[in-house]
Design a protein around this motif. Structure first.
Motif, mmCIF file in Angstrom:
data_model
loop_
_atom_site.group_PDB
_atom_site.id
_atom_site.type_symbol
_atom_site.label_atom_id
_atom_site.label_comp_id
_atom_site.label_asym_id
_atom_site.label_seq_id
_atom_site.Cartn_x
_atom_site.Cartn_y
_atom_site.Cartn_z
ATOM 1 N N ASP A 47 0.831 -1.211 0.000
ATOM 2 C CA ASP A 47 0.000 0.000 0.000
ATOM 3 C C ASP A 47 0.862 1.257 0.000
ATOM 4 N N GLN A 51 1.009 3.978 -3.191
ATOM 5 C CA GLN A 51 0.657 5.386 -3.042
ATOM 6 C C GLN A 51 1.832 6.299 -3.383
ATOM 7 N N LYS A 55 1.864 9.235 -6.133
ATOM 8 C CA LYS A 55 2.186 10.595 -5.680
ATOM 9 C C LYS A 55 3.347 11.193 -6.480
ATOM 10 N N GLU A 131 -7.104 9.685 -6.537
ATOM 11 C CA GLU A 131 -7.577 8.536 -5.771
ATOM 12 C C GLU A 131 -9.101 8.444 -5.759
ATOM 13 N N ASN A 154 -7.850 3.767 -6.106
ATOM 14 C CA ASN A 154 -6.677 3.468 -5.302
ATOM 15 C C ASN A 154 -6.628 4.495 -4.180
ATOM 16 N N ASN A 156 -5.366 5.670 -0.537
ATOM 17 C CA ASN A 156 -4.310 5.441 0.461
ATOM 18 C C ASN A 156 -3.517 4.177 0.147
ATOM 19 N N GLY A 157 -3.351 3.903 -1.173
ATOM 20 C CA GLY A 157 -2.565 2.752 -1.598
ATOM 21 C C GLY A 157 -3.336 1.447 -1.621
#
Length: 206
Positions: A47, A51, A55, A131, A154, A156-157
Motif C-alpha cells: 500500500d 501510493q 504521488k 484517488e 486506489n 491510500n494505496g
C-alpha cells in the motif's frame, strides 16, 4: 509476482501481495530472478509503495498558477508576497522552486515557506482527486502474456475494484468514458486542435 500498471501513472508496481517495488524500465521485467531478489531486499509494504508511485507522478504533473498562489497569500493577509507570486515565470512547481532559490534575495524565506506550504496542499489535493476517480488498472502475472483489466480506485494505496475482469484495455477505457460520460481522448484532441485553428483564423481576420 504480479505487475500492476495504473492509467496515467509512470512506473509499474511489482508485488507478491505483501511487499512491492516500482519498476521504471519495462526491460527489467524480463529478469524474474533479479526482480525476486530486489523484491526480497528492497520491497516495502504494498500500500505504501503504490501510493508513493502515484504521488510521484502527480507531483511531476502538478502545475501551480502564479495567480492562484497569489490568491493564497492574499487569503493569509500577506499582500507583499502575493505581489511577488505574480513574478513567477512558470507554472511548473519545479521550475518555480528553482527560480525562487536563484532569486532568494527577491523572494525571501517567508515566501519560500509559504510556497512550500501551498505546494504540499496542492499535491495532497491532486493526489486526492486521482484517488477519488476510477482508473483503468492493468494486471499481469509475471512471466505470463495474459493481462486483465479492471476499473478501480486506489485510496491510500489500497485497491478497490469496481468491475469484474474486462476483456481488453479498449473495453475498459470505453466503460470508463461511459461512466464519466467522456469522449475518447482522440476526439477531445481533435476538438482542441479545431478550436485553436478557429482562434488562429479569427486572429487573421482581425
Amino acid at each position: 509476482m504480479q505487475i500492476e500498471n495504473w492509467q496515467g501513472i509512470n512506473g509499474k508496481l511489482v508485488h507478491d501481495d505483501q511487499k512491492a517495488i516500482v519498476v521504471d524500465d519495462d526491460q527489467d521485467l524480463s529478469d524474474q530472478k533479479a526482480l525476486q531478489m530486489r523484491l526480497e531486499s528492497d520491497g516495502l509494504p504494498i500500500d505504501k509503495v503504490r501510493q508513493a508511485m502515484i504521488k510521484k507522478t502527480v507531483k511531476r504533473q502538478l502545475k501551480i498558477e502564479p495567480l492562484k498562489l497569489s490568491g493564497w497569500f492574499n487569503r493569509h493577509q500577506d499582500n507583499k508576497n502575493a505581489k511577488k507570486a505574480e513574478k513567477l515565470t512558470s507554472n511548473k512547481a519545479t521550475h518555480q522552486y528553482k527560480q525562487i532559490k536563484n532569486e532568494m534575495t527577491f523572494f525571501g524565506e517567508s515566501f519560500l515557506e509559504g510556497f512550500l506550504g501551498f505546494y504540499r496542499l496542492e499535491v495532497d489535493n491532486a493526489l486526492g482527486r486521482y484517488e477519488h476517480h476510477l482508473h483503468v488498472l492493468e494486471t499481469q502475472e509475471l512471466g505470463q502474456s495474459e493481462k486483465e483489466y479492471y476499473l478501480a480506485t486506489n485510496q491510500n494505496g489500497r485497491v478497490k475494484l469496481a468491475t469484474e475482469p474486462l476483456p481488453s484495455q479498449q473495453i475498459a477505457e470505453e466503460q470508463l468514458n461511459q461512466f464519466y460520460k467522456r469522449e475518447p481522448e482522440q476526439t477531445q484532441a481533435e476538438k482542441v486542435q479545431l478550436r485553436s485553428q478557429d482562434e488562429q483564423d479569427d486572429g487573421k481576420e482581425e
